[in-house]
Design an enzyme around this catalytic site. Structure first.
Site, PDB file in Angstrom:
ATOM      1  N   ASP A  32      44.076  36.842  45.191  1.00 46.41           N
ATOM      2  CA  ASP A  32      44.044  37.225  43.774  1.00 46.41           C
ATOM      3  C   ASP A  32      45.454  37.241  43.214  1.00 46.41           C
ATOM      4  OD1 ASP A  32      41.495  38.628  42.075  1.00 46.41           O
ATOM      5  OD2 ASP A  32      43.487  38.693  41.150  1.00 46.41           O
ATOM      6  N   SER A  67      48.524  31.750  42.856  1.00 44.89           N
ATOM      7  CA  SER A  67      47.553  31.241  41.895  1.00 44.89           C
ATOM      8  C   SER A  67      46.740  30.144  42.585  1.00 44.89           C
ATOM      9  CB  SER A  67      48.265  30.636  40.685  1.00 44.89           C
ATOM     10  OG  SER A  67      47.321  29.910  39.920  1.00 44.89           O
ATOM     11  N   ASN A  91      36.155  31.005  43.115  1.00 41.06           N
ATOM     12  CA  ASN A  91      35.606  31.994  42.191  1.00 41.06           C
ATOM     13  C   ASN A  91      36.601  32.435  41.109  1.00 41.06           C
ATOM     14  OD1 ASN A  91      33.882  34.561  41.534  1.00 41.06           O
ATOM     15  ND2 ASN A  91      35.884  35.358  42.172  1.00 41.06           N
ATOM     16  N   SER A 143      29.165  28.180  34.900  1.00 41.57           N
ATOM     17  CA  SER A 143      28.809  29.252  33.967  1.00 41.57           C
ATOM     18  C   SER A 143      27.737  28.722  33.012  1.00 41.57           C
ATOM     19  CB  SER A 143      30.051  29.633  33.152  1.00 41.57           C
ATOM     20  OG  SER A 143      29.682  30.362  32.005  1.00 41.57           O
ATOM     21  N   TYR A 156      36.658  26.687  28.145  1.00 48.24           N
ATOM     22  CA  TYR A 156      35.960  27.256  29.318  1.00 48.24           C
ATOM     23  C   TYR A 156      34.690  26.460  29.647  1.00 48.24           C
ATOM     24  CZ  TYR A 156      33.775  31.109  32.039  1.00 48.24           C
ATOM     25  OH  TYR A 156      33.169  31.893  32.996  1.00 48.24           O
ATOM     26  N   LYS A 160      33.955  24.584  33.087  1.00 50.46           N
ATOM     27  CA  LYS A 160      32.851  25.046  33.931  1.00 50.46           C
ATOM     28  C   LYS A 160      31.849  23.927  34.221  1.00 50.46           C
ATOM     29  CE  LYS A 160      33.783  29.221  35.120  1.00 50.46           C
ATOM     30  NZ  LYS A 160      34.289  29.379  36.517  1.00 50.46           N
ATOM     31  N   ALA A 188      27.032  38.576  35.782  1.00 56.99           N
ATOM     32  CA  ALA A 188      27.308  39.863  36.424  1.00 56.99           C
ATOM     33  C   ALA A 188      28.227  40.703  35.547  1.00 56.99           C
ATOM     34  CB  ALA A 188      27.973  39.627  37.778  1.00 56.99           C
ATOM     35  N   ALA A 189      28.120  42.006  35.730  1.00 59.52           N
ATOM     36  CA  ALA A 189      29.028  42.918  35.037  1.00 59.52           C
ATOM     37  C   ALA A 189      30.404  42.823  35.686  1.00 59.52           C
ATOM     38  CB  ALA A 189      28.503  44.343  35.161  1.00 59.52           C
ATOM     39  N   SER A 190      31.411  42.551  34.891  1.00 63.20           N
ATOM     40  CA  SER A 190      32.787  42.516  35.392  1.00 63.20           C
ATOM     41  C   SER A 190      33.674  42.740  34.176  1.00 63.20           C
ATOM     42  CB  SER A 190      33.101  41.167  36.033  1.00 63.20           C
ATOM     43  OG  SER A 190      33.262  40.185  35.030  1.00 63.20           O
ATOM     44  N   ARG A 191      34.981  42.754  34.403  1.00 60.04           N
ATOM     45  CA  ARG A 191      35.869  42.949  33.239  1.00 60.04           C
ATOM     46  C   ARG A 191      35.723  41.802  32.249  1.00 60.04           C
ATOM     47  NH1 ARG A 191      41.985  41.550  35.443  1.00 60.04           N
ATOM     48  NH2 ARG A 191      41.578  39.346  35.794  1.00 60.04           N
TER      49      ARG A 191
HETATM   50  P1  NAI Z   1      36.911  38.934  37.036  1.00 63.27           P
HETATM   51  O1  NAI Z   1      37.913  38.821  35.953  1.00 63.27           O
HETATM   52  O2  NAI Z   1      36.462  40.292  37.442  1.00 63.27           O
HETATM   53  O3  NAI Z   1      37.406  38.175  38.345  1.00 63.27           O
HETATM   54  C1  NAI Z   1      38.182  37.025  38.331  1.00 63.27           C
HETATM   55  C2  NAI Z   1      39.330  37.239  39.286  1.00 63.27           C
HETATM   56  O4  NAI Z   1      40.094  36.029  39.362  1.00 63.27           O
HETATM   57  C3  NAI Z   1      40.292  38.334  38.811  1.00 63.27           C
HETATM   58  O5  NAI Z   1      40.444  39.317  39.824  1.00 63.27           O
HETATM   59  C4  NAI Z   1      41.574  37.590  38.522  1.00 63.27           C
HETATM   60  O6  NAI Z   1      42.762  38.335  38.785  1.00 63.27           O
HETATM   61  C5  NAI Z   1      41.461  36.376  39.427  1.00 63.27           C
HETATM   62  N1  NAI Z   1      42.270  35.268  38.957  1.00 63.27           N
HETATM   63  C6  NAI Z   1      42.425  34.819  37.690  1.00 63.27           C
HETATM   64  N2  NAI Z   1      43.250  33.775  37.661  1.00 63.27           N
HETATM   65  C7  NAI Z   1      43.636  33.531  38.929  1.00 63.27           C
HETATM   66  C8  NAI Z   1      44.469  32.554  39.534  1.00 63.27           C
HETATM   67  N3  NAI Z   1      45.107  31.627  38.800  1.00 63.27           N
HETATM   68  N4  NAI Z   1      44.635  32.581  40.874  1.00 63.27           N
HETATM   69  C9  NAI Z   1      44.013  33.528  41.623  1.00 63.27           C
HETATM   70  N5  NAI Z   1      43.223  34.487  41.096  1.00 63.27           N
HETATM   71  C10 NAI Z   1      43.025  34.479  39.769  1.00 63.27           C
HETATM   72  O7  NAI Z   1      35.655  38.058  36.565  1.00 63.27           O
HETATM   73  P2  NAI Z   1      34.240  37.744  37.259  1.00 63.27           P
HETATM   74  O8  NAI Z   1      33.205  37.997  36.247  1.00 63.27           O
HETATM   75  O9  NAI Z   1      34.132  38.368  38.587  1.00 63.27           O
HETATM   76  O10 NAI Z   1      34.347  36.151  37.392  1.00 63.27           O
HETATM   77  C11 NAI Z   1      34.326  35.442  38.612  1.00 63.27           C
HETATM   78  C12 NAI Z   1      33.974  33.996  38.326  1.00 63.27           C
HETATM   79  O11 NAI Z   1      32.657  33.909  37.817  1.00 63.27           O
HETATM   80  C13 NAI Z   1      34.878  33.321  37.298  1.00 63.27           C
HETATM   81  O12 NAI Z   1      35.094  31.984  37.675  1.00 63.27           O
HETATM   82  C14 NAI Z   1      34.049  33.367  36.040  1.00 63.27           C
HETATM   83  O13 NAI Z   1      34.428  32.368  35.127  1.00 63.27           O
HETATM   84  C15 NAI Z   1      32.670  33.172  36.595  1.00 63.27           C
HETATM   85  N6  NAI Z   1      31.584  33.636  35.747  1.00 63.27           N
HETATM   86  C16 NAI Z   1      31.338  34.972  35.600  1.00 63.27           C
HETATM   87  C17 NAI Z   1      30.282  35.383  34.816  1.00 63.27           C
HETATM   88  C18 NAI Z   1      29.921  36.805  34.689  1.00 63.27           C
HETATM   89  O14 NAI Z   1      28.834  37.085  34.093  1.00 63.27           O
HETATM   90  N7  NAI Z   1      30.711  37.738  35.198  1.00 63.27           N
HETATM   91  C19 NAI Z   1      29.465  34.419  34.064  1.00 63.27           C
HETATM   92  C20 NAI Z   1      29.771  33.056  34.345  1.00 63.27           C
HETATM   93  C21 NAI Z   1      30.812  32.702  35.141  1.00 63.27           C
END
Ligand code: NAI
Length: 312
Positions: A32, A67, A91, A143, A156, A160, A188-191
Site C-alpha cells: 500500500d 506504488s 486491487n 468496476s 475511471y 476499469k 463494498a463499503a470502503s473510504r
Molecule cells: P480503498 O481506497 O479502501 O482501497 C484502495 C487502496 O489502494 C488504498 O489503501 C490505497 O492507499 C491503495 N492505493 C492507491 N493507490 C495506490 C498505488 N499507486 N499503489 C499502491 N497502493 C495504492 O478502496 P476499495 O473500495 O477497497 O477499492 C479497492 C479496489 O476495488 C479499487 O481498485 C477500486 O477501484 C475497486 N472498486 C471498489 C468498489 C467499491 O464498491 N468499494 C467498486 C468498484 C471497484
C-alpha cells in the site's frame, strides 16, 4: 505454501483479502502506498497496520510501500521475503472524479497510471515466475463504472474496462501454463464508497463479502473459470459475458451502403437470437456467408447537407 501479493491492501477490500489469505496459511505481501483516495501523498502506516494485525493473529506477512506503477518492486518484495509468488490480486485504486468537461490531463493520466499501468506492471513482473513454475492466479479489479459508465468517471470507467480486456488476454496467454486470470467488479463499503452510499446500505456491503468469490477463483483447483468477469458484493455473485445480436449480414459490395443498413436496422439490435462470442474466430464464417448473398436492398439515400445527418 502459497505466496499472495495484494496491492492496495492497507484498507478496504485489499485488507480483507490480505487478512483472509493470511488466516488460511498463505504468506502475504501487503502493498500500500498509503495515500488519499484521490492518490495524494504516501505513508507506510496503512500497510504496517495490516501486517501487524496479520502477525498478531499468527500469520505471515511483509509490507511493501511502493506504488503499483513500480509493480516490479512489489513482486521483488515477495521473492526476497518468501522466494516465490503464486497469487496476485491487483486491487489498488484511486478516484479522480470530475465531469468530463472539467477533466484535466492530470486527472486522466493518474487514473491510467494507477489502475492500468499498475495492474500491468505487477502482472508483468509476476509472469515469468508464473510461467516457470507453471502456476499462477491473478485477479484484476474492474468496476460497474467500467461496465456501464458513470457520471464524473470517464477516466475511471475507461481504466476499469481496460481491466476486462487485459484479463481476457492474460487468460488466453496463460492457460497452457496453468495461469488463471479473472476480473471482478466488486461493490463494498470502503473510504471510496462511504460518501456516495447511505449508511444502511453500506452496513450490508462489508468488504468481507467479496472475499469468498476471490478465494474460489484463485484456488489451485480452479482451472475452469479463466478470463471470466464477475460482479460480487453484499452476498451476491454473478457472471457477466458478451452478448451479440445475430445481426444484419449484407453482401460486402457497392450495395453495402448506409441506407441499406438503415433499412434493416432492427436486425442490428435484435437480441431475440443472441450469440455469446468469446473470440474473433467465428467472424470468418460470417465473411464467407456475406460473399454468398445478393446485392442489398437500398433505402433512401442519406446525405449530410443538414445538421441532422441520418434521414431515412
Ligand atoms: P480503498 O481506497 O479502501 O482501497 C484502495 C487502496 O489502494 C488504498 O489503501 C490505497 O492507499 C491503495 N492505493 C492507491 N493507490 C495506490 C498505488 N499507486 N499503489 C499502491 N497502493 C495504492 O478502496 P476499495 O473500495 O477497497 O477499492 C479497492 C479496489 O476495488 C479499487 O481498485 C477500486 O477501484 C475497486 N472498486 C471498489 C468498489 C467499491 O464498491 N468499494 C467498486 C468498484 C471497484
Amino acid at each position: 505454501m502459497s505466496v499472495a501479493v495484494i496491492t492496495g491492501a492497507g484498507g478496504g477490500l485489499g485488507k480483507a483479502y490480505a487478512t483472509f489469505f493470511a488466516s488460511r496459511g498463505a504468506k502475504v505481501v501487503v502493498n500500500d502506498l498509503g495515500g488519499s483516495f484521490k492518490g495524494e501523498g504516501n505513508s507506510t502506516k496503512a500497510a504496517d497496520v495490516v501486517v501487524n494485525e496479520i502477525k498478531a493473529a499468527g500469520g505471515e506477512a511483509v509490507a511493501n510501500y511502493d506504488s503499483v506503477a513500480d509493480g516490479d518492486k512489489i513482486i521483488e518484495t515477495a521473492i526476497k521475503a518468501f522466494g516465490r509468488i503464486d497469487i496476485l490480486i491487483n486491487n489498488a485504486g484511486i478516484l479522480r472524479d470530475v465531469s468530463f468537461k472539467n477533466m484535466t490531463d492530470a486527472d486522466w493520466d493518474l487514473i491510467m497510471t494507477v489502475h492500468v499501468k499498475g495492474a500491468y506492471k505487477c502482472a508483468r513482473a509476476a509472469w515469468p515466475y508464473f510461467r516457470k513454475q507453471k502456476y499462477g492466479r491473478i485477479i484484476n479489479t474492474a468496476s460497474a463504472a467500467g461496465l456501464f459508465g458513470n457520471f464524473g468517471q470517464a477516466n475511471y470507467s475507461a481504466a476499469k474496462l481496460a481491466m476486462v480486456g487485459f484479463t481476457e488476454t492474460l487468460a488466453k496467454e496463460g492457460a497452457k501454463y496453468n495461469i488463471v486470470c479473472n476480473v471482478i467488479a466488486p461493490i463494498a463499503a470502503s473510504r471510496m464508497t462511504e460518501t456516495v452510499m447511505p449508511p444502511e446500505i453500506l452496513e450490508n456491503l462489508k468488504p468481507d463479502w467479496v472475499v469468498p468469490l476471490v478465494a474460489v477463483l484463485v484456488h489451485k483447483d480452479n482451472t475452469s473459470e479463466n478470463g471470466s468477469i464477475f460482479e460480487a458484493g453484499g452476498g451476491h455473485v454473478a457472471k457477466f459475458r458478451w452478448e451479440r445480436s445475430s445481426g444484419l449480414l449484407l453482401k460486402a459490395d457497392e450495395s453495402y451502403t448506409a441506407s441499406a443498413i438503415i433499412k434493416q436496422w432492427s436486425k442490428v439490435s435484435d437480441f431475440s437470437n443472441p450469440q455469446y462470442p468469446s473470440g474473433v474466430n467465428d467472424f470468418v464464417g460470417l465473411l464467407e456467408e456475406s460473399m454468398k448473398l445478393g446485392p442489398s436492398p437500398q433505402g433512401e439515400k442519406i446525405d449530410f447537407t443538414g445538421r441532422v445527418a441520418l434521414v431515412t
